[in-house]
Write a protein that holds these residues in place. Structure first.
Motif: not given
Lengths: 330, 330
Positions: B215-234, B258-263
């Protein structure tokens, strides 16, 4: 008032394309959608609605057979409010009292269709899982009191529990209370959980700590507050927020048994403003649910659902009624 | 339709007593109140209301000057819906774009009275504390989007955030996902908190654990998700619930980097169903806010407040739109 056809003609589109655009369908491009909306505004288009509501509408109000006292104190005025609002709309209203042992919950959809009802209002606390599951899937426009159901055809009406408890906490904080306890109802009740949320928000707003030893989940009756009240007193509570007037009545009795004076030693607040709140000793500071307005709002929500608006919740603002059971912290 | 006077005459009471009874005043005994309500029903009394609404009503819609993109993608359709509903009621509507640097928040009441507005609809995310405090005390019937204000003259309209995220979680659970992450907006935003509540409820409903590391609180933009996504993946997330389509767009970009395929590897859901959701790669499964209906519901709520019903919240049921960004757990 112009129609979908007027918009279609003006833009040289098919009626179905215009309808899709107005309904937000994926199959229409954003550009077409926007030109449709622009034109709808220019032409003063009035949305064509599934006009299921109207003089012909027949509504069935189910009320749990909860016995005279509860009907009088809670359900009665809600039904009056509903019927007053229904009368303005020329709806036909039948009131059907049911009790838990009747198995209406197995036949809701069937019952409504067989009897030609256009909508239902469910009043009472009989939403056990089986019925809950049926309501989740019904196509009958339905309004329920104090129960949230994930179905665009079903709306929840009631008081904003969350705001109500926040008001009680802010009132006590303004009287100097810092050690505020919460005597709540059943822990598996949505109403209890919303009132607990409101308590946490109110305490945070007032920069007061939420102490686990000052929060208890019991039940909504006046019978079982004794042990919790003792615990609150031992832990130094100067005020007790109760999740219902019945609970508060039990708390007042217990405090008087312990020779603890209200509000001199401990302040107490209730919730609902049923008749006993006015006549308790001392008269109870409480959060009023305007039951006439709740009934009217239920009819309004039902009208909107019948006309195609997917209302999830229509909640009313509660009112703080200050009587004699709250005072400055000693 | 009978009047308060008819009821008073029938019962031999004064008009003011009947009015007090109908308004639920303490100064009338429960018995008198009940006989008044019974008679109101018998006579088919229609509540006299502060008829401030009507053809003469003038409404001011304030919309934050949020720039074309946001207006187009979010505010525009809400305003269209509001104007369509206002046209049906013959309300006059003025649209006033304001920006943060304009100090309208210091003069709301004055501005509305000076310009003869009967009600206001506030659209945008400019409710910082000073304005919030003014709205808490205004006597002007007002509707705000997505902001809860404790004032019987002010109603909140919007989508039921709580239900929306619950729908997303239930959808992912039905696809076999157990390690579901939440990429949320600002932690100090009411919308974020409601969406977090909905996440917890949804996970509980599906008997899934809520993991703090997902669970992560960031902001409502598309700019700052990088670190959280990495954490979620790990941490082994197989699905990421995003609190907005903008956030989801950022998450999709980061996953592709990160070459991770959706879905195939990870499923992603958005919230809002703005235009980018339909055109993202892959097209985004999201929670639609029907913005036309939100606009209409805002006008409905304003009408009711002007007529004396203290609406706190009018929330609409969101809709799950399944596209290509969600699939069975790998």
């Amino acid at each position: 008032m112009s129609t979908v056809k007027d918009i279609a003609d003006r833009l040289g589109l098919s009626v179905s394309t215009v309808q899709k655009a107005l309904s937000g369908s994926d199959s229409v491009s954003a550009e077409v959608r926007q030109s449709v909306l622009d034109t709808a505004l220019k032409l003063g288009y009035s949305p064509r609605q599934r006009k299921k509501s109207g003089p012909s509408s027949r509504i069935c109000v189910f009320i749990e057979n909860m016995g005279f006292e509860k009907i009088e104190h809670f359900g009665y005025e809600i039904i009056v409010g509903f019927r007053l609002a229904a009368a303005e709309r020329n709806y036909g209203v039948d009131i059907v009292p049911i009790s838990m042992d009747q198995k209406i919950e197995h036949v809701y959809e069937e019952y409504m269709n067989k009897n030609g009802y256009d909508g239902g209002f469910l009043l009472g606390f009989f939403l056990h899982s089986d019925f809950h599951c049926q309501l989740k899937n019904t196509m009958i426009p339905t309004v329920v009191l104090d129960n949230l159901i994930l179905n665009p055809c079903v709306a929840c009406v009631g008081i904003d529990n969350y705001q109500g408890i926040t008001m009680a906490v802010e009132h006590l904080s303004s009287l100097g209370h810092c050690s505020i306890a919460l005597m709540n109802g059943e822990s598996n009740s949505r109403v209890s959980l919303e009132r607990y949320q409101g308590f946490k928000v109110g305490m945070n707003k007032c920069n007061l700590p939420i102490r686990k030893d000052l929060v208890a989940f019991g039940d909504f009756t006046s019978e079982n507050t004794g042990p919790y009240v003792n615990q609150f007193v031992e832990n130094g509570a100067t005020a007790i927020v109760c999740a219902s007037d019945y609970i508060a009545a039990g708390v007042l009795n217990e405090l008087s048994r312990l020779d603890i004076r209200v509000p001199h030693d401990i302040s107490v607040t209730g919730f609902d403003d049923i008749q006993i709140a006015r006549y308790s000793t001392p008269p109870l500071t409480t959060i009023r649910q305007d039951r006439l307005s709740i009934g009217k709002s239920a009819c309004l929500a039902l009208e909107q659902i019948m006309e195609g608006m997917a209302i999830s919740r229509l909640l009313l603002t509660p009112e703080l009624i200050v009587r004699k059971s709250t005072g400055p912290v000693r």
